[in-house]
Design a protein around this motif. Structure first.
Motif, mmCIF file in Angstrom:
data_model
loop_
_atom_site.group_PDB
_atom_site.id
_atom_site.type_symbol
_atom_site.label_atom_id
_atom_site.label_comp_id
_atom_site.label_asym_id
_atom_site.label_seq_id
_atom_site.Cartn_x
_atom_site.Cartn_y
_atom_site.Cartn_z
ATOM 1 N N ASN A 86 -42.867 1.781 -30.803
ATOM 2 C CA ASN A 86 -43.563 2.638 -31.768
ATOM 3 C C ASN A 86 -44.820 3.211 -31.108
ATOM 4 N N ARG A 87 -45.541 4.055 -31.855
ATOM 5 C CA ARG A 87 -46.794 4.617 -31.318
ATOM 6 C C ARG A 87 -47.922 4.368 -32.325
ATOM 7 N N GLU A 88 -47.972 3.140 -32.805
ATOM 8 C CA GLU A 88 -48.946 2.791 -33.836
ATOM 9 C C GLU A 88 -50.382 3.008 -33.339
ATOM 10 N N THR A 99 -56.959 14.403 -32.091
ATOM 11 C CA THR A 99 -55.843 15.196 -32.617
ATOM 12 C C THR A 99 -54.567 14.850 -31.852
ATOM 13 N N TYR A 100 -53.444 15.284 -32.409
ATOM 14 C CA TYR A 100 -52.130 15.077 -31.766
ATOM 15 C C TYR A 100 -52.148 15.685 -30.363
ATOM 16 N N GLU A 101 -52.733 16.892 -30.252
ATOM 17 C CA GLU A 101 -52.780 17.580 -28.947
ATOM 18 C C GLU A 101 -53.670 16.818 -27.970
ATOM 19 N N GLY A 149 -34.671 13.420 -25.534
ATOM 20 C CA GLY A 149 -35.987 13.998 -25.320
ATOM 21 C C GLY A 149 -37.091 12.981 -25.120
ATOM 22 N N TYR A 150 -36.745 11.677 -25.215
ATOM 23 C CA TYR A 150 -37.715 10.646 -24.857
ATOM 24 C C TYR A 150 -37.287 9.949 -23.563
ATOM 25 N N GLY A 151 -36.430 10.645 -22.790
ATOM 26 C CA GLY A 151 -36.005 10.099 -21.509
ATOM 27 C C GLY A 151 -36.802 10.769 -20.397
ATOM 28 N N ALA A 182 -36.078 19.249 -22.547
ATOM 29 C CA ALA A 182 -37.303 20.062 -22.480
ATOM 30 C C ALA A 182 -38.216 19.738 -23.665
ATOM 31 N N HIS A 183 -38.550 18.465 -23.790
ATOM 32 C CA HIS A 183 -39.408 18.016 -24.899
ATOM 33 C C HIS A 183 -40.864 17.975 -24.439
ATOM 34 N N ALA A 184 -41.071 17.586 -23.178
ATOM 35 C CA ALA A 184 -42.417 17.555 -22.593
ATOM 36 C C ALA A 184 -42.248 17.578 -21.078
ATOM 37 N N ILE A 219 -35.489 22.800 -27.236
ATOM 38 C CA ILE A 219 -36.680 22.879 -26.363
ATOM 39 C C ILE A 219 -37.899 22.919 -27.266
ATOM 40 N N PHE A 220 -39.001 22.324 -26.812
ATOM 41 C CA PHE A 220 -40.252 22.380 -27.567
ATOM 42 C C PHE A 220 -41.011 23.610 -27.048
ATOM 43 N N CYS A 221 -40.844 24.726 -27.767
ATOM 44 C CA CYS A 221 -41.466 25.993 -27.375
ATOM 45 C C CYS A 221 -42.868 26.027 -27.994
ATOM 46 N N ILE A 247 -33.981 24.877 -32.026
ATOM 47 C CA ILE A 247 -35.207 24.622 -31.264
ATOM 48 C C ILE A 247 -36.447 24.234 -32.096
ATOM 49 N N HIS A 248 -37.379 23.528 -31.418
ATOM 50 C CA HIS A 248 -38.701 23.198 -31.968
ATOM 51 C C HIS A 248 -39.612 24.394 -31.696
ATOM 52 N N VAL A 249 -40.163 24.955 -32.739
ATOM 53 C CA VAL A 249 -40.937 26.185 -32.525
ATOM 54 C C VAL A 249 -41.956 26.401 -33.647
ATOM 55 N N ASN A 250 -43.056 27.088 -33.311
ATOM 56 C CA ASN A 250 -44.103 27.421 -34.297
ATOM 57 C C ASN A 250 -44.673 26.185 -35.000
ATOM 58 N N GLN A 251 -44.817 25.067 -34.262
ATOM 59 C CA GLN A 251 -45.432 23.885 -34.883
ATOM 60 C C GLN A 251 -46.951 24.040 -34.944
ATOM 61 N N PHE A 252 -47.546 24.436 -33.806
ATOM 62 C CA PHE A 252 -49.006 24.587 -33.776
ATOM 63 C C PHE A 252 -49.418 26.050 -33.551
ATOM 64 N N ASP A 270 -36.818 25.084 -35.997
ATOM 65 C CA ASP A 270 -37.355 23.963 -36.760
ATOM 66 C C ASP A 270 -38.859 23.767 -36.545
ATOM 67 N N HIS A 271 -39.526 23.343 -37.593
ATOM 68 C CA HIS A 271 -40.979 23.110 -37.721
ATOM 69 C C HIS A 271 -41.586 24.242 -38.530
ATOM 70 N N LEU A 272 -41.952 25.373 -37.890
ATOM 71 C CA LEU A 272 -42.406 26.577 -38.605
ATOM 72 C C LEU A 272 -43.647 26.358 -39.462
ATOM 73 N N THR A 321 -36.111 15.460 -41.906
ATOM 74 C CA THR A 321 -37.219 14.492 -41.791
ATOM 75 C C THR A 321 -38.041 14.623 -40.516
ATOM 76 N N ASP A 322 -37.367 14.920 -39.363
ATOM 77 C CA ASP A 322 -38.038 14.860 -38.052
ATOM 78 C C ASP A 322 -38.332 13.411 -37.642
ATOM 79 N N TYR A 323 -37.660 12.443 -38.214
ATOM 80 C CA TYR A 323 -37.906 11.013 -37.939
ATOM 81 C C TYR A 323 -38.138 10.786 -36.439
ATOM 82 N N GLY A 326 -43.836 9.597 -33.106
ATOM 83 C CA GLY A 326 -45.152 10.205 -32.913
ATOM 84 C C GLY A 326 -45.665 10.984 -34.103
ATOM 85 N N SER A 327 -44.854 11.922 -34.584
ATOM 86 C CA SER A 327 -45.358 12.808 -35.640
ATOM 87 C C SER A 327 -44.789 12.484 -37.019
ATOM 88 N N THR A 328 -43.744 11.652 -37.078
ATOM 89 C CA THR A 328 -43.103 11.363 -38.377
ATOM 90 C C THR A 328 -42.349 10.028 -38.330
HETATM 91 N N1 LIG Z 1 -42.986 18.395 -31.704
HETATM 92 C C1 LIG Z 1 -42.223 17.907 -30.926
HETATM 93 N N2 LIG Z 1 -41.466 16.816 -31.066
HETATM 94 C C2 LIG Z 1 -41.509 15.874 -32.139
HETATM 95 C C3 LIG Z 1 -42.598 14.865 -32.021
HETATM 96 C C4 LIG Z 1 -42.597 14.198 -30.751
HETATM 97 C C5 LIG Z 1 -43.512 13.042 -30.653
HETATM 98 O O1 LIG Z 1 -44.717 13.140 -30.961
HETATM 99 O O2 LIG Z 1 -42.989 12.018 -30.213
HETATM 100 C C6 LIG Z 1 -41.614 16.593 -33.457
HETATM 101 O O3 LIG Z 1 -40.676 17.306 -33.769
HETATM 102 O O4 LIG Z 1 -42.605 16.478 -34.172
#
Ligand SMILES: N=CN[C@@H](CCC(=O)O)C(=O)O
Ligand SMILES: [Zn+2]
Length: 411
Positions: A86-88, A99-101, A149-151, A182-184, A219-221, A247-252, A270-272, A321-323, A326-328
C-alpha cells in the motif's frame, strides 16, 4: 440449471437491445418493470416479465425478492487492482501538506508502487489481488478491467499481466487486461524517456501481444509523465499489435491528449478532471467513451470531472473506481455512484446508466453485459429491502446489497 427471482419490487435497467452507449439526455432514462419476475437459465437472463403474467416453471430454484430491487451488476472499466502493499505513508504526507505531484517528484507515487511490486513474488501478488477482487465482487462489481503499470520493467509488467490472466481463469466474471507500461518513467530512465519508450514499443508491447496478455493499451498522458507526442507513439505501437487504446488523460492538465486518443479511435478516455472546450469538441461524433473517476477526486482533493458539461454536450459518460494504491485505494462502485450524484450532479438514473450500460461499452462487453436483456449474462445485484433504487446513491457509504450473482450463481 434454472433460477427464478419472484416478486421483485422493481427490475431495473430493462432493455430489449443495447447496440450503442447512451449519450446526453438519453442517460436520464432508466427503464424498469414493477413487481416483476426474472428467469435465469444456464447463467443467462432467459426471460422476465410482470408477476401478474408469471408462467409456471418446473424444476426451478426460487428466490423471493419481495421488497428488493434486481439490477445488472456494476461494471468497473478502470482499475489498477493488481498492486503490491500500500502507499499509506503518502496518504499521511498529503494530509501534512504535500501534493500528489510533489510526492511523485520526490520518487514516491507510481515508482514507489513499482519498486514494491518488483520485490513481490508472483504468487504473493496474486494472493493480494485475488483478495481485492473478492472484496469488490461482494460490493456488486460483476465485470472488471485491470491495468498493468506498476512493473515498469519488461519482467515486472509481464508478471502483473500474468496475475491478471490467472484472476481471469479463476473467477467467472469478465476480466479485461490493459497494458499500461507507460504509467511513469522508471528511475533508471529518468534522463532518457525516449529510451524507455523504445523499450516499450520494441520489446514490451510486442511481447504482451505475442503472449496474448492484454486487449488494451494505455498511457498516462500528463505533464511530468508522457506527452501527446509520446501518446501517439505508444498508441500507434499498441494498435499495430492489436491493442485498442484506453487512456489516462486530463487528470491535472489539459494538454491535447483527448484529441490524440480520438484520432487513434480509443475505446475510452479516463479521468477528465480538467476539461477544455476543445476536449469536448474532440469527443463529438467519436466512438470514444469519456470515463469519470470520482473517488479519485475525493481522495486526492482534486476537481471532479465536469459531468454535466459532458452530458450537456450530448456526449456519453461512464463511471469507474480507478482502484489503486496511490490515488484511489477503494474499489467500491456504490460509493462512485453516490459521489457522481453528490459531487458531479448526476441524477441516480444517469449514474446507474454510467455504471452499467456505458461502463460495459468502455470494457467492450456491451453485447453480453450491462443490462437486463434476454441472452445477456445473469450478472446481477439483488438489493436489500429499500424504498427506491435512488436510495442507493442517497445513502452514501452504505451498499444495501443483499446478494450478487455472476452467471446466475451467488458470489
Ligand atoms: N494517474 C495515473 N494513475 C493512477 C494512479 C497511480 C498511482 O498513484 O499509483 C490513477 O489513475 O489515478
Ligand atoms: Zn487509473
Amino acid at each position: 440449471m434454472k433460477t427464478i427471482f419472484k416478486n421483485i419490487k422493481q427490475l431495473v435497467q430493462v432493455r430489449e437491445e443495447t447496440l450503442k452507449p447512451l449519450r446526453g439526455s438519453e442517460m436520464k432514462e432508466l427503464p424498469v418493470i414493477d413487481n416483476a419476475w426474472l428467469l435465469v437459465e444456464d447463467g443467462k437472463i432467459a426471460d422476465f416479465g410482470k408477476m401478474q403474467d408469471l408462467p409456471s416453471f418446473e424444476g426451478v430454484s426460487e428466490v423471493d425478492a419481495s421488497g428488493k430491487f434486481l439490477l445488472p451488476g456494476w461494471i468497473d472499466s478502470h482499475t489498477h487492482l493488481v498492486y503490491a502493499g500500500n502507499r499509506e505513508q503518502e496518504f499521511i504526507d498529503r494530509i501534512n501538506g504535500l501534493t500528489y505531484e510533489e510526492i511523485a517528484e520526490k520518487g514516491g507515487g507510481i515508482v514507489n508502487s513499482a519498486i514494491k511490486l518488483q520485490e513481490t513474488s508472483e504468487e504473493e501478488l496474486y494472493q493480494q489481488s485475488a483478495r481485492r477482487l473478492e472484496e469488490v465482487m461482494k460490493m456488486g462489481t460483476t465485470a472488471i478491467e485491470i491495468k498493468s503499470g506498476y512493473g515498469l520493467t519488461t519482467a515486472a509488467e509481464l508478471k502483473m499481466l500474468r496475475v491478471i490472466k490467472k484472476l481471469k481463469e479463476n473467477y467467472k466474471l469478465p476480466v479485461k487486461a490493459t497494458f499500461l507500461g507507460a504509467h511513469a518513467i522508471p528511475p533508471e530512465y529518468k534522463n532518457d524517456k525516449d529510451g524507455y519508450l523504445d523499450l516499450l514499443v520494441n520489446e514490451m508491447i510486442p511481447k504482451v501481444a505475442e503472449e496474448g496478455l492484454a486487449e488494451f493499451v494505455d498511457i498516462f498522458c500528463e505533464k511530468g509523465y508522457f506527452s501527446v507526442e509520446d501518446t501517439h507513439r505508444v498508441l500507434e505501437a499498441g494498435k499495430k499489435n492489436g491493442l485498442r487504446p484506453k487512456i489516462h488523460v486530463n487528470q491535472f492538465n489539459a494538454i491535447g491528449g483527448i484529441k490524440a486518443a480520438v484520432e487513434h479511435n480509443a475505446l475510452s478516455v479516463d479521468h477528465l478532471e480538467v476539461m477544455e472546450p476543445d476536449d469536448l469538441d474532440a469527443l463529438e461524433d467519436s466512438g470514444t467513451m469519456p470515463v469519470a473517476l470520482p473517488s479519485c477526486s475525493l481522495f486526492l482533493g482534486i476537481p471532479y470531472s465536469p459531468a454535466r458539461q459532458i452530458l450537456d454536450a450530448g456526449l456519453p459518460l461512464a463511471l469507474a473506481t480507478d482502484y489503486n494504491p496511490g490515488s484511489t485505494p477503494n474499489g467500491n462502485m456504490n460509493l462512485v455512484i453516490s459521489l457522481a450524484c453528490i459531487k458531479m450532479k448526476l441524477n441516480p438514473e444517469e449514474a446507474i446508466n454510467a455504471a452499467t450500460i456505458n461502463a460495459a461499452y468502455a470494457m467492450d462487453i456491451l453485447d453480453t453485459h450491462g443490462s437486463i436483456t434476454k441472452g445477456k449474462a445473469a450478472n446481477l445485484i439483488l438489493t436489500e429491502e429499500i424504498p427506491s433504487y435512488g436510495f442507493m446513491p442517497y445513502s452514501f457509504g452504505a451498499n444495501h446489497i443483499n446478494s450478487v450473482y455472476i452467471n446466475g450463481k451467488k458470489v
